[in-house]
Design a protein around this motif. Sequence first.
Motif, PDB file in Angstrom:
ATOM      1  N   UNK A   1       0.890  -1.078  -0.191  1.00  0.00           N
ATOM      2  CA  UNK A   1      -0.189   0.145  -0.111  1.00  0.00           C
ATOM      3  C   UNK A   1       0.987   1.115   0.051  1.00  0.00           C
ATOM      4  N   UNK A   2       0.904   2.140  -0.985  1.00  0.00           N
ATOM      5  CA  UNK A   2       1.640   2.989  -1.125  1.00  0.00           C
ATOM      6  C   UNK A   2       1.138   4.414  -0.427  1.00  0.00           C
ATOM      7  N   UNK A   3       1.901   5.026   0.314  1.00  0.00           N
ATOM      8  CA  UNK A   3       1.605   6.519   0.767  1.00  0.00           C
ATOM      9  C   UNK A   3       2.164   7.616  -0.279  1.00  0.00           C
ATOM     10  N   UNK A   4       1.018   8.363  -0.897  1.00  0.00           N
ATOM     11  CA  UNK A   4       1.633   9.473  -1.880  1.00  0.00           C
ATOM     12  C   UNK A   4       1.233  10.918  -1.247  1.00  0.00           C
ATOM     13  N   UNK A   5       1.654  11.858  -1.741  1.00  0.00           N
ATOM     14  CA  UNK A   5       1.444  13.184  -1.488  1.00  0.00           C
ATOM     15  C   UNK A   5       1.354  14.040  -2.896  1.00  0.00           C
ATOM     16  N   UNK A   6       0.344  15.079  -2.908  1.00  0.00           N
ATOM     17  CA  UNK A   6       0.192  15.723  -4.190  1.00  0.00           C
ATOM     18  C   UNK A   6       0.148  17.245  -4.055  1.00  0.00           C
ATOM     19  N   UNK A   7       0.660  17.987  -4.637  1.00  0.00           N
ATOM     20  CA  UNK A   7       0.696  19.418  -4.560  1.00  0.00           C
ATOM     21  C   UNK A   7       0.394  20.014  -5.842  1.00  0.00           C
TER      22      UNK A   7
END
Length: 279
Positions: free
Chosen positions: A15-21
Amino acid sequence: MSTPTIGRLRVDGATLHYEVRGEGPLLLLIPGGAGGAASFDGVADALAADHTVASYDPRGLSRSPLDDPQARQRVAQHADDAFRLLELLSPDAPARVAGCSSGAIVALHMLTARPERIERVVAHEPPVVEVLPDAAEHRALLARVQETLRRDGLMPAVAEFAAGLRRPGADPVPAQAATELPPQARARAERTMANMPYFLGRIVPSFMAYVPDLDRLEALSDRLVLAAGTDSHGELPYRPAAFLAERFGTGLVHFPGGHTGLTTHPAEFGNLLRKVLTT
């Protein structure tokens, strides 16, 4: 620093943790080493001025747990994870991809595997040592590191690995005095150290044995920016980038700092990355 939108993506075996801006065309940032999404905290806001910037913790690192902690790690599977993020965040348009170190190896594989989904790749010091004429020496180094890890533990193995990355004849890097870090930086440093056994024991042997498809990369080299640190000349991670740039006739773009210029020179690194992505 802006607060990113946080997401979780289920992939095969993790399960991947990702961040978006930000907003705009997708720029997928792939961290290297034992770092995760936070590796790009110093550059993400500037890049988000004209991109949707996504960064993530690769499988097995920090906040992206594996279903099976003993599962073998492969470049192709890590690249498939990155494609899953790309498909989620930019389903209708090709993306730009930038990777550092082991993340740059993933970026190279993405370009050769699914070029129709990639507009441009920036690969900063991918340690694809198998392309070098003295690859056998580096296989021996990796074997020594793994034996040291098994026999003596983590920190001696880290020292053996670091020594093998330095330019021949270079003095050891002096130990830095302990300093009190701000809470966010301290948490990042703690995560990086917690990731080190997995990185050194599982990622390094697999990724540094990876052999890229050189003919295919050369055919796609108009979309590839090979990059290295200004201060890295002669060091092992620098050499494959220089070798490939010479073979492909594309030239090598020098970024500020050394192998970890992303961390040591974030503003300058981010400005140049933005430039090479858009020209």
